[in-house]
Design a protein around this motif. Sequence first.
Motif, PDB file in Angstrom:
ATOM      1  N   GLN A  47       0.834  -1.208   0.000  1.00 53.59           N
ATOM      2  CA  GLN A  47       0.000   0.000   0.000  1.00 53.59           C
ATOM      3  C   GLN A  47       0.868   1.258   0.000  1.00 53.59           C
ATOM      4  O   GLN A  47       0.549   2.240  -0.680  1.00 53.59           O
ATOM      5  CB  GLN A  47      -0.909  -0.015   1.228  1.00 53.59           C
ATOM      6  N   LEU A  48       1.966   1.239   0.733  1.00 53.04           N
ATOM      7  CA  LEU A  48       2.846   2.398   0.798  1.00 53.04           C
ATOM      8  C   LEU A  48       3.499   2.687  -0.553  1.00 53.04           C
ATOM      9  O   LEU A  48       3.583   3.841  -0.981  1.00 53.04           O
ATOM     10  CB  LEU A  48       3.926   2.163   1.857  1.00 53.04           C
ATOM     11  N   TYR A  49       3.953   1.647  -1.243  1.00 51.73           N
ATOM     12  CA  TYR A  49       4.703   1.838  -2.486  1.00 51.73           C
ATOM     13  C   TYR A  49       3.812   2.026  -3.710  1.00 51.73           C
ATOM     14  O   TYR A  49       4.152   2.777  -4.625  1.00 51.73           O
ATOM     15  CB  TYR A  49       5.643   0.645  -2.728  1.00 51.73           C
ATOM     16  N   TYR A  50       2.656   1.354  -3.729  1.00 56.00           N
ATOM     17  CA  TYR A  50       1.913   1.265  -4.992  1.00 56.00           C
ATOM     18  C   TYR A  50       0.517   1.874  -4.956  1.00 56.00           C
ATOM     19  O   TYR A  50      -0.084   2.061  -6.014  1.00 56.00           O
ATOM     20  CB  TYR A  50       1.808  -0.199  -5.420  1.00 56.00           C
ATOM     21  N   ASP A  51      -0.033   2.158  -3.786  1.00 57.80           N
ATOM     22  CA  ASP A  51      -1.386   2.721  -3.726  1.00 57.80           C
ATOM     23  C   ASP A  51      -1.335   4.184  -4.154  1.00 57.80           C
ATOM     24  O   ASP A  51      -0.576   4.982  -3.586  1.00 57.80           O
ATOM     25  CB  ASP A  51      -1.941   2.604  -2.302  1.00 57.80           C
ATOM     26  N   PRO A  52      -2.120   4.599  -5.145  1.00 56.23           N
ATOM     27  CA  PRO A  52      -2.073   5.999  -5.599  1.00 56.23           C
ATOM     28  C   PRO A  52      -2.715   6.975  -4.616  1.00 56.23           C
ATOM     29  O   PRO A  52      -2.490   8.184  -4.701  1.00 56.23           O
ATOM     30  CB  PRO A  52      -2.852   5.966  -6.931  1.00 56.23           C
ATOM     31  N   ASN A  53      -3.527   6.473  -3.685  1.00 57.04           N
ATOM     32  CA  ASN A  53      -4.221   7.339  -2.737  1.00 57.04           C
ATOM     33  C   ASN A  53      -3.255   7.790  -1.644  1.00 57.04           C
ATOM     34  O   ASN A  53      -2.716   6.971  -0.906  1.00 57.04           O
ATOM     35  CB  ASN A  53      -5.414   6.575  -2.128  1.00 57.04           C
ATOM     36  N   ILE A  54      -3.064   9.111  -1.513  1.00 56.34           N
ATOM     37  CA  ILE A  54      -2.081   9.634  -0.562  1.00 56.34           C
ATOM     38  C   ILE A  54      -2.489   9.354   0.867  1.00 56.34           C
ATOM     39  O   ILE A  54      -1.642   9.116   1.738  1.00 56.34           O
ATOM     40  CB  ILE A  54      -1.873  11.159  -0.790  1.00 56.34           C
ATOM     41  N   GLU A  55      -3.795   9.340   1.158  1.00 57.47           N
ATOM     42  CA  GLU A  55      -4.241   9.057   2.521  1.00 57.47           C
ATOM     43  C   GLU A  55      -3.920   7.611   2.903  1.00 57.47           C
ATOM     44  O   GLU A  55      -3.520   7.326   4.036  1.00 57.47           O
ATOM     45  CB  GLU A  55      -5.740   9.318   2.652  1.00 57.47           C
ATOM     46  N   ASN A  56      -4.105   6.705   1.948  1.00 55.98           N
ATOM     47  CA  ASN A  56      -3.762   5.301   2.222  1.00 55.98           C
ATOM     48  C   ASN A  56      -2.250   5.143   2.442  1.00 55.98           C
ATOM     49  O   ASN A  56      -1.810   4.359   3.286  1.00 55.98           O
ATOM     50  CB  ASN A  56      -4.224   4.408   1.072  1.00 55.98           C
ATOM     51  N   LYS A  57      -1.469   5.899   1.670  1.00 55.20           N
ATOM     52  CA  LYS A  57      -0.018   5.851   1.850  1.00 55.20           C
ATOM     53  C   LYS A  57       0.352   6.324   3.258  1.00 55.20           C
ATOM     54  O   LYS A  57       1.183   5.707   3.941  1.00 55.20           O
ATOM     55  CB  LYS A  57       0.678   6.726   0.804  1.00 55.20           C
ATOM     56  N   ASN A  58      -0.246   7.444   3.685  1.00 53.45           N
ATOM     57  CA  ASN A  58       0.052   7.979   5.012  1.00 53.45           C
ATOM     58  C   ASN A  58      -0.354   6.994   6.107  1.00 53.45           C
ATOM     59  O   ASN A  58       0.339   6.824   7.117  1.00 53.45           O
ATOM     60  CB  ASN A  58      -0.643   9.320   5.214  1.00 53.45           C
ATOM     61  N   LEU A  59      -1.505   6.348   5.901  1.00 52.24           N
ATOM     62  CA  LEU A  59      -1.997   5.366   6.869  1.00 52.24           C
ATOM     63  C   LEU A  59      -1.023   4.189   6.971  1.00 52.24           C
ATOM     64  O   LEU A  59      -0.679   3.736   8.067  1.00 52.24           O
ATOM     65  CB  LEU A  59      -3.382   4.872   6.435  1.00 52.24           C
ATOM     66  N   ALA A  60      -0.562   3.727   5.803  1.00 52.95           N
ATOM     67  CA  ALA A  60       0.378   2.607   5.790  1.00 52.95           C
ATOM     68  C   ALA A  60       1.701   2.998   6.451  1.00 52.95           C
ATOM     69  O   ALA A  60       2.292   2.215   7.204  1.00 52.95           O
ATOM     70  CB  ALA A  60       0.621   2.156   4.352  1.00 52.95           C
ATOM     71  N   GLN A  61       2.162   4.213   6.187  1.00 54.90           N
ATOM     72  CA  GLN A  61       3.420   4.655   6.773  1.00 54.90           C
ATOM     73  C   GLN A  61       3.321   4.717   8.295  1.00 54.90           C
ATOM     74  O   GLN A  61       4.229   4.295   9.013  1.00 54.90           O
ATOM     75  CB  GLN A  61       3.806   6.021   6.216  1.00 54.90           C
ATOM     76  N   LYS A  62       2.193   5.218   8.782  1.00 51.22           N
ATOM     77  CA  LYS A  62       1.994   5.290  10.234  1.00 51.22           C
ATOM     78  C   LYS A  62       2.012   3.886  10.843  1.00 51.22           C
ATOM     79  O   LYS A  62       2.645   3.642  11.873  1.00 51.22           O
ATOM     80  CB  LYS A  62       0.665   5.996  10.522  1.00 51.22           C
ATOM     81  N   TRP A  63       1.340   2.987  10.206  1.00 54.72           N
ATOM     82  CA  TRP A  63       1.259   1.613  10.720  1.00 54.72           C
ATOM     83  C   TRP A  63       2.634   0.943  10.701  1.00 54.72           C
ATOM     84  O   TRP A  63       3.029   0.274  11.644  1.00 54.72           O
ATOM     85  CB  TRP A  63       0.259   0.829   9.872  1.00 54.72           C
ATOM     86  N   LEU A  64       3.373   1.151   9.617  1.00 51.35           N
ATOM     87  CA  LEU A  64       4.692   0.536   9.485  1.00 51.35           C
ATOM     88  C   LEU A  64       5.684   1.093  10.510  1.00 51.35           C
ATOM     89  O   LEU A  64       6.543   0.361  11.019  1.00 51.35           O
ATOM     90  CB  LEU A  64       5.233   0.749   8.074  1.00 51.35           C
ATOM     91  N   MET A  65       5.556   2.379  10.824  1.00 55.46           N
ATOM     92  CA  MET A  65       6.417   2.963  11.840  1.00 55.46           C
ATOM     93  C   MET A  65       6.145   2.324  13.203  1.00 55.46           C
ATOM     94  O   MET A  65       7.069   2.074  13.984  1.00 55.46           O
ATOM     95  CB  MET A  65       6.216   4.479  11.900  1.00 55.46           C
ATOM     96  N   GLN A  66       4.868   2.035  13.481  1.00 59.49           N
ATOM     97  CA  GLN A  66       4.528   1.337  14.724  1.00 59.49           C
ATOM     98  C   GLN A  66       5.077  -0.093  14.701  1.00 59.49           C
ATOM     99  O   GLN A  66       5.586  -0.591  15.713  1.00 59.49           O
ATOM    100  CB  GLN A  66       3.007   1.316  14.916  1.00 59.49           C
TER     101      GLN A  66
END
Length: 1040
Positions: A47-66
């Motif tokens: 989702q972080l690398y390939y999802d075009p939706n910026i909100e989904n990218k931000n959500l994935a980044q937050k989750w991955l940081m956790q």
Amino acid sequence: MDRREEQPGAAGAGAAPALDFTVENVEKDPGWPAPAQSCAVLQALHQLYYDPNIENKNLAQKWLMQAQVSPQAWHFSWQLLQPDKVPEIQYFGASALHIKISRYWSDIPTDQYESLKAQLFTQITRFASGSKIVLTRLCVALASLALSMMPDAWPCAVADMVRLFQAEDSPVDGQGRCLALLELLTVLPEEFQTSRLPQYRKGLVRASLAVECGAVFPLLEQLLQQPSSPSCVRQKVLKCFSSWVQLEVPLQDCEALIQAAFAALQDSELFDSSVEAIVNAISQPDAQRYVNTLLKLIPLVLGLQEQLRQAVQNGDMETSHGICRIAVALGENHSRALLDQVEHWQSFLALVNMIMFCTGIPGHYPVNETTSSLTLTFWYTLQDDILSFEAEKQAVYQQVYRPVYFQLVDVLLHKAQFPPDEEYGFWSSDEKEQFRIYRVDISDTLMYVYEMLGAELLSNLYDKLGRLLTSSEEPYSWQHTEALLYGFQSIAETIDVNYSDVVPGLIGLIPRISISNVQLADTVMFTIGALSEWLADHPVMINSVLPLVLHALGNPELSVSSVSTLKKICRECKYDLPPYAANIVAVSQDVLMKQIHKTSQCMWLMQALGFLLSALQVEEILKNLHSLISPYIQQLEKLAEEIPNPSNKLAIVHILGLLSNLFTTLDVSHHEDDHEGSELRKLPVPQGPNPVVVVLQQVFQLIQKVLSKWLNDAQVVEIHGILWEGIQNFPVSQEMLNQRTMMWLSDSQGSTFASETCLWSLFNSGFCCCCCSLRGNSGDAVCAIFEKSVKTLLDDFAPMVPQLCEMLGRMYSTIPQASALDLTRQLVHIFAHEPAHFPPIEALFLLVTSVTLTLFQQGPRDHPDIVDSFMQLLAQALKRKPDLFLCERLDVKAVFQCAVLALKFPEAPTVKASCGFFTELLPRCGEVEPVGKVVQEDGRMLLIAVLEAIGGQASRSLMDCFADILFALNKHCFSLLSMWIKEALQPPGFPSARLSPEQKDTFSQQILRERVNKRRVKEMVKEFTLLCRGLHGTDYTADY
């Protein structure tokens, strides 16, 4: 989860259903069975690398940081490194391992160190022939592990790394293993520089690494000097060496590698890496101790001169830039050490001359070369070092280096010359800006060089300019003339040249310059402006240059230079300008009416006229003002009749701006002319009506009419407020003002704009009403004007205190603003102690307090600036006039509770102001009865708020402020604090669940024992807040 289930080496064996990567799971700690871990992480990474939706990218980044910092990261990191994963996935796995090792080292059981080390070695070996970005990240992880284990748990870490990678039984080829080892050795010092090791550990590890150099440098020398070493290996060796020398390795230990790096400069593929390595080695702070090695390096640097000349001749900017960096690094970092070697003065002088060549490298910066700018700091450093010697030694070096610095002046002025017009026309705007900044740097250098060369430098420049302008043999270029003038300007702007014997000659030469170019004309103007203070001491010369300035006013291309120069002359020479006043006003009025200049330059021009008119007699001022501003008043009258629209708004703002800038500098009382120490010398107010007061009376009703249509426009109202800044310079009494105003009005022969209402009555009525209707920034502007007036006039402002208090009360009641509170604080500070002014100030204080308390009831979080200013006002009142808290109408209890609430604001300035209020309030518990009563009733609430902040609700940077409150409580309310603090710390989990009862008890006893040493209380609070936050003894607080 049990510690053993979180061990870094465990793979997790239980089967479990995959946990979907969902929004719900983002909000949870990523704790799920091992087989589900990598699946969820893979989904998030996709989702972080390939999802075009910026909100989904931000959500994935937050989750991955956790996920990276979770205990389960030990499990999924290894799974993500498997060969079937793409490099992006593998990179995340390696990064997670690095984060866990570097930040959570204490989580790893000691018996797992060797297992973790072995696994990392295995992965690095596997990736030696794989993805380079993953290899680098794994090397960083192993480097972090090594730093955490050194020196006790892994005393020979570097030697072990070298031995393991040299093993012949590895499946990876020799070159791959060599590159992997070099990568590991390169990142090890870099990781040390950025590590969060405690300070005492850093010293131990640094010492261990210094010893380990013995295992690294021989290997690097061998690889670099072997003819069979591939270029990629040799380049990696140079980068590794560059990394290690930043650990402050003794320069003599690097000597062989530095010489090898110099030899590698001949290889174009290795050139950049060699330069970086040499510069880093030479630039280390400790290198100056090894003078013998530095002396050996000078011939190596001088040996690059032929390569440098060839590069310049061939237009090879990268090579010339690199060689220049090496020469400058040696000269700039070690000039003092090399100057001390008197027997080697010739070799150092040769190095200086090589740097001079780099300064004067052919071509125009930044189009043809980018090297010369690197050298400018060297000339500062060399000059400082020469001038720092004792007088006898300094004289010797001055004899050697003064000719060098005269040569430097010639070189810099040549480099500062503009290119030919046809060439300059093709430069981009970015290139022109870089050239402008470069010229400023040259100007700064010339100013600095004057300290060494003194008046002889000005004579040298004057002689060259004189020969250039008077020679009939060959035509001179305007660029040469402009550069010499630029040199004069650079020095005159910052150096006192009033006693120079060449300035009169320069003033005489300026009219002889044939100005045919905008750049030359600009420099002529700026040079005249730089000499304005000299002209004030030699007024007979004003007539030589003033016509040039007035002529230039009519050229829009010279707008900035001509207007700023006229402003400087009018400011510095105003008492010598009356003979020229009529001409200056006429020319200025002409260019203003023709709208030649932009708005900002028009404002400067009005300021210049204000300075000019200030030196005239009142009658002359009134005469010039009438001719100068009457056209604008007539235009404003017309605009006042029109329906508001964007075009007439701009015209109104412009006219009001012109008037306000004129009145800002038109000071017939001459308050700003002279200072004696810190006291302002106030000259008598001239006889006759004050010209600014007269004009303000004329236009007041007209401006009121404009305001009636534009009250909702902040810009128009703000300009109106600034217009009133003219009042601040005229501390006259009400009677005198009325008398003078009526006298002038009786002689004004029915002027169209004369008003029979005196300014004072207007101030008391219409102006106050207008101010009370202001919105937003406009109210701030009005308050800023009066705050400046109060600070400037001090006691002379006293007659206006009642009216200003009334105006502020109306303004703040209508729209609460921080600026009104700040002005109230100034009034309290200056006038509250005077019995005559106490009643209006008390009334204002009570009113703004009441309004602010109402604001607190409505929700103050949207107004942190108001709360900040209110807390500062309360603190000032307690400090300056505690009697304000004796008034029965003041709800001290509500004030106290609001201040406690302000302690919980997220904005640091507001919290600091609130703490400041309490540190002023608590010492007055005994002397101010209402204060003592409220502290006794609600002091426990204050203590709980302070403990909550220390427990983790406030930033650690604010702990000193909260410590001040605890100290004040302990000093002035000891019996109450001793009871409150035990009760407050009694509940489990307060102020932090991380505290044990013993730790809380220790803290309370320490605080209660310390009633004298505030610094010790601050240390206690800092230590306690670390315990509350679980940070005590961690890497995060090594420097706290």
